[in-house]
Every structure is written in structure tokens, then in C-alpha cells.
Scaffold this motif. Structure first.
Motif, PDB file in Angstrom:
ATOM      1  N   GLU A  92     -30.710  14.833 -12.117  1.00  0.00           N
ATOM      2  CA  GLU A  92     -31.541  14.204 -13.122  1.00  0.00           C
ATOM      3  C   GLU A  92     -31.201  14.579 -14.358  1.00  0.00           C
ATOM      4  OE1 GLU A  92     -33.472  11.671 -12.755  1.00  0.00           O
ATOM      5  OE2 GLU A  92     -32.714  11.280 -10.821  1.00  0.00           O
ATOM      6  N   LYS A  93     -30.779  15.623 -14.538  1.00  0.00           N
ATOM      7  CA  LYS A  93     -30.497  16.450 -15.931  1.00  0.00           C
ATOM      8  C   LYS A  93     -29.382  15.612 -16.703  1.00  0.00           C
ATOM      9  CE  LYS A  93     -28.296  20.675 -18.216  1.00  0.00           C
ATOM     10  NZ  LYS A  93     -27.788  21.935 -17.835  1.00  0.00           N
ATOM     11  N   HIS A  94     -28.452  15.443 -15.895  1.00  0.00           N
ATOM     12  CA  HIS A  94     -27.357  14.646 -16.582  1.00  0.00           C
ATOM     13  C   HIS A  94     -27.507  13.117 -16.740  1.00  0.00           C
ATOM     14  CE1 HIS A  94     -24.787  18.007 -16.553  1.00  0.00           C
ATOM     15  NE2 HIS A  94     -24.713  18.171 -15.145  1.00  0.00           N
ATOM     16  N   ARG A  95     -28.262  12.632 -15.803  1.00  0.00           N
ATOM     17  CA  ARG A  95     -28.860  11.120 -15.898  1.00  0.00           C
ATOM     18  C   ARG A  95     -29.632  10.937 -17.190  1.00  0.00           C
ATOM     19  NH1 ARG A  95     -27.963   8.172 -10.810  1.00  0.00           N
ATOM     20  NH2 ARG A  95     -29.961   6.982 -11.307  1.00  0.00           N
ATOM     21  N   ALA A  96     -30.449  11.921 -17.178  1.00  0.00           N
ATOM     22  CA  ALA A  96     -31.389  11.843 -18.596  1.00  0.00           C
ATOM     23  C   ALA A  96     -30.616  11.720 -20.019  1.00  0.00           C
ATOM     24  CB  ALA A  96     -32.305  13.064 -18.604  1.00  0.00           C
ATOM     25  N   ARG A  97     -29.191  11.870 -19.886  1.00  0.00           N
ATOM     26  CA  ARG A  97     -28.463  11.617 -21.306  1.00  0.00           C
ATOM     27  C   ARG A  97     -27.732  10.341 -21.344  1.00  0.00           C
ATOM     28  NH1 ARG A  97     -26.810  15.563 -24.424  1.00  0.00           N
ATOM     29  NH2 ARG A  97     -25.046  14.764 -24.605  1.00  0.00           N
ATOM     30  N   ARG A  98     -27.851   9.526 -20.070  1.00  0.00           N
ATOM     31  CA  ARG A  98     -27.293   8.454 -20.255  1.00  0.00           C
ATOM     32  C   ARG A  98     -27.655   7.424 -21.769  1.00  0.00           C
ATOM     33  NH1 ARG A  98     -27.900   5.355 -14.318  1.00  0.00           N
ATOM     34  NH2 ARG A  98     -26.335   6.711 -13.170  1.00  0.00           N
ATOM     35  N   HIS A  99     -28.619   7.386 -22.096  1.00  0.00           N
ATOM     36  CA  HIS A  99     -29.179   6.564 -23.190  1.00  0.00           C
ATOM     37  C   HIS A  99     -28.422   7.225 -24.472  1.00  0.00           C
ATOM     38  CE1 HIS A  99     -31.282   4.230 -26.121  1.00  0.00           C
ATOM     39  NE2 HIS A  99     -31.597   5.010 -26.854  1.00  0.00           N
ATOM     40  N   LYS A 100     -28.443   8.587 -24.492  1.00  0.00           N
ATOM     41  CA  LYS A 100     -27.606   9.271 -25.706  1.00  0.00           C
ATOM     42  C   LYS A 100     -26.382   9.171 -25.659  1.00  0.00           C
ATOM     43  CE  LYS A 100     -27.818  13.438 -28.331  1.00  0.00           C
ATOM     44  NZ  LYS A 100     -28.214  15.203 -28.569  1.00  0.00           N
ATOM     45  N   VAL A 101     -25.727   9.357 -24.500  1.00  0.00           N
ATOM     46  CA  VAL A 101     -24.271   9.326 -24.680  1.00  0.00           C
ATOM     47  C   VAL A 101     -23.726   7.763 -24.592  1.00  0.00           C
ATOM     48  CG1 VAL A 101     -22.343   9.410 -23.193  1.00  0.00           C
ATOM     49  CG2 VAL A 101     -23.978  11.255 -23.082  1.00  0.00           C
ATOM     50  N   GLY A 102     -24.487   6.778 -24.142  1.00  0.00           N
ATOM     51  CA  GLY A 102     -24.223   5.553 -24.437  1.00  0.00           C
ATOM     52  C   GLY A 102     -24.389   5.139 -26.034  1.00  0.00           C
ATOM     53  N   LEU A 103     -25.527   5.784 -26.653  1.00  0.00           N
ATOM     54  CA  LEU A 103     -25.732   5.463 -28.016  1.00  0.00           C
ATOM     55  C   LEU A 103     -24.415   6.028 -28.828  1.00  0.00           C
ATOM     56  CD1 LEU A 103     -27.369   4.278 -30.368  1.00  0.00           C
ATOM     57  CD2 LEU A 103     -28.570   6.632 -30.382  1.00  0.00           C
ATOM     58  N   ILE A 104     -24.173   7.090 -28.426  1.00  0.00           N
ATOM     59  CA  ILE A 104     -22.831   7.926 -29.214  1.00  0.00           C
ATOM     60  C   ILE A 104     -21.350   7.041 -29.019  1.00  0.00           C
ATOM     61  CG2 ILE A 104     -21.660   9.712 -29.325  1.00  0.00           C
ATOM     62  CD1 ILE A 104     -23.897  11.588 -28.660  1.00  0.00           C
ATOM     63  N   LEU A 105     -21.575   6.570 -27.652  1.00  0.00           N
ATOM     64  CA  LEU A 105     -20.115   5.842 -27.521  1.00  0.00           C
ATOM     65  C   LEU A 105     -20.239   4.581 -28.181  1.00  0.00           C
ATOM     66  CD1 LEU A 105     -19.778   5.913 -23.624  1.00  0.00           C
ATOM     67  CD2 LEU A 105     -18.025   6.470 -25.124  1.00  0.00           C
ATOM     68  N   GLY A 106     -21.387   3.788 -28.400  1.00  0.00           N
ATOM     69  CA  GLY A 106     -21.537   2.472 -29.291  1.00  0.00           C
ATOM     70  C   GLY A 106     -21.193   2.965 -30.572  1.00  0.00           C
TER      71      GLY A 106
END
Length: 348
Positions: A160-174
């Protein structure tokens, strides 16, 4: 009434740290601008400037992790996040990165959560051959694998700790994808040269770190303990740490790596800022210290063992006798990878 803390942790660091950070930021932007210039001489200069400012940015992140620049931890953390955008390490969480690096100092071992060698060994034969072919051609394929692992981690992990970063990492990728697309739209050569500069940074960092430790490496869970199989005290730490100086004759050249090569002094006093390390090294060890290995003595080994480092668990031995200042084989990983396995993040 409490006294307000000064911005910088050390009074003598105001000028040095301001200059280093300004060079990192202004040099990065100037390097990108030079890549867009019409003349190839300017483009070549842009690659060199961009690669070096990325290297300096990486070592500044290391300073932020140790809290040697700003007085307040939150200021160091924010600055670390800013400079991680320059190196491409922004996909990882700075605090996670910092905690992993502190384990390197406290445990006196290389604690990893992703065993890249085991991962590579599990790949199909053609994938392993491709990685070795790229490494033979001096393309840091292992670092690329681990960098993409860091990006993919929030999307493939069950934690859950890593999954919680999905939005942030996706935004950075974009954001980064859009920025690189824009750069390529202006100039395809600039985009390719930016990639080259990034690969140069990775190569410089992996070479600089390859000879700084002969610690044991352990693949454990993020909060797991390493085996109590030997005494890892301060004597062990110094005996398994090396100062691979850029130059003995011209010490100022070590500023090219923000004095990170004074690694024994750094491990003896981790809170000493980068600009004090040469004096601290001289005070602690003087001339002729056995753990000092000039980089010029390491280039041939780095070249000869570039494929062995990918698959071999033998990190090499510090020689005895006439060649006592040479290490027979190179450690394979950079601080970004083996010690922090967080992708391109900071120096160890």
C-alpha cells in the motif's frame, strides 16, 4: 522566546553551498539551452555542462540527505526533491531514499530491497545477452533496468505504501514526458544529446562509487535486519572504505565530484559538509594513507571488468605488496543502485 534558526546549517557554508546550488541549477538550464544552439561546438559544450551539473546535483542530494546544507530538515528535503528532477530521481520518495542511505552508514553494509543480479539471472537468455551487450558498449543497462523498476514499482507492487504513490509518479511521468516531447519537437538532436548527457552522468557516478566500499550486500525487506555474522564496527567501516581521489597532485580537481571522493573522511564524520572534507581528510589521515586510491589507477579495472560486474558477487580485494593501492576487481553498482536501489537519486 526561541531563537530563529539560520537558513544554512553551517555559517561557513553560505557561500560554498550557494555557489554549488546555483551552478547546478543555472548550469542545467544553460546546458539545455546549448543543446538547442545551431552550432555543434555549442552542443558538445552543452552535453559536457549538462552532464556535470547533473553529477553535482546528485552529490548535492547526498548532502541534503545528510542535512549538511540547511538547518531545517524540511528545507533539505524540499531541496533534495527539487534537485532530483535534474537527475531523473524524482520518481522516488526523498525520505525513503534518505532512510535507506542512513542504513548504509548505521549498518555498515549495503542494504538492498531489489536484487538486480537475481532479477537479471531470471530473465530469458536473449534479455541477459542484450544487457551484457549494452554494458560492453558502455551503456549502463543495469542502471536503466533499476531506474525503470523504480518508475514501475508503484504500479506493480502489492504494498500500500508504494501503491499510494501511483498518482504522484504518474503525474511526474506526464510532466517529464511532455517536457522531453517539447524538447524533441524543437530539436531531435537536442533530445538525443540530453539522453547522452544523462548516460554520461550515470557512468561517472557508477565509476566514482565502484571503488569506495567492500561492504557486504544484503537483499532484505525495507525494514529487515542484516545478519549478525561479523563485527561491523568503526574499524571495519574504515578498513572497507576507500578514498578514490580524482587527483593527489591537484586536490582542487576533487571539486568536480563535490569532494565525494574523500570517502573515508565522510564516513568518519558524516555530518561534515562537502567543502570541509579535504581538510578533514588531511587532519585524520595525512599523506600516504593506505585507503587512498587515485582514480587513474582504477580506469583499466573498470574497463576490463565491466561485464563481470553485472553477474559476479565478488566485489574484489584490496591488493597487498607492491600493488597495495590497487583493487583487483571493481564493485559493480553505483550508490543509486546497490546501496539505495532507488534509481538515479543521489550519491551514497
Amino acid at each position: 522566546m526561541s531563537k530563529t534558526k539560520p537558513l544554512f546549517r553551517y555559517a561557513d557554508g553560505k557561500v560554498w553551498n550557494s555557489l554549488a546550488m546555483a551552478y547546478g541549477l543555472v548550469g542545467y538550464l544553460s546546458g539545455v539551452a546549448l543543446l538547442l544552439a545551431p552550432h555543434w561546438a555549442a552542443k558538445v559544450g552543452g552535453v559536457m555542462l549538462l552532464a556535470h551539473t547533473m553529477v553535482i546535483a546528485a552529490y548535492l542530494i547526498h548532502e541534503f540527505a545528510h542535512g549538511t546544507i540547511f538547518s531545517k530538515p524540511e528545507h533539505n528535503a524540499r531541496a533534495g526533491e527539487v534537485f532530483s528532477w535534474l537527475t531523473g530521481g524524482c520518481y522516488a520518495d526523498f525520505q525513503d531514499l534518505r532512510r535507506k542511505h542512513m542504513r548504509h552508514h548505521v549498518d555498515r553494509a549495503d542494504v538492498i530491497t531489489f536484487d538486480s543480479k537475481a532479477f537479471i539471472a531470471s530473465l530469458p537468455g536473449w534479455s541477459r545477452r542484450l544487457i551484457l551487450a549494452l554494458e560492453w558498449a558502455y551503456i549502463p543497462a543495469v542502471e536503466l533496468v533499476m531506474h525503470f523498476y523504480v518508475i514501475a514499482l508503484p504500479f506493480i507492487s502489492r504494498s500500500e505504501k508504494h501503491r499510494a504513490r501511483r498518482h504522484k509518479v504518474g503525474l511526474i511521468l506526464g510532466i517529464r514526458a511532455a517536457a522531453f516531447a517539447l524538447l524533441g519537437w524543437f530539436s531531435l538532436s537536442a533530445l538525443l544529446l540530453y539522453t547522452l548527457a544523462w548516460l554520461v552522468m550515470v557512468t561517472v557516478l557508477r565509476f566514482a562509487d565502484a571503488y569506495q566500499h567492500t561492504y557486504d550486500a544484503f537483499a532484505v525487506l525495507e525494514e529487515g535486519n542484516i545478519p549478525a555474522d561479523k563485527l561491523r564496527d568503526r574499524a571495519y567501516e574504515q578498513a572497507n572504505t576507500f578514498s578514490n581521489l580524482v587527483s593527489l597532485r591537484w586536490p582542487a580537481l576533487n571539486l568536480l565530484l563535490l569532494n565525494f571522493s574523500y570517502h573515508n573522511a565522510h564516513h568518519e564524520k558524516p555530518v561534515a559538509p562537502w567543502y570541509r572534507l579535504p581538510a578533514l581528510h588531511a587532519e585524520l589521515y595525512g599523506d600516504g594513507y593506505r585507503q587512498v586510491v587515485p582514480m587513474r589507477e582504477l580506469l583499466s579495472g573498470f574497463h576490463r571488468h565491466r561485464l563481470r560486474r553485472v553477474v559476479d558477487d565478488d566485489y574484489g580485494q584490496f591488493g597487498e605488496g607492491p600493488n597495495a593501492r590497487k583493487i583487483s576487481t571493481a564493485l559493480w553498482a553505483s550508490p543509486f543502485l546497490r546501496r539505495c536501489d532507488m534509481g538515479i537519486d543521489y550519491g551514497g
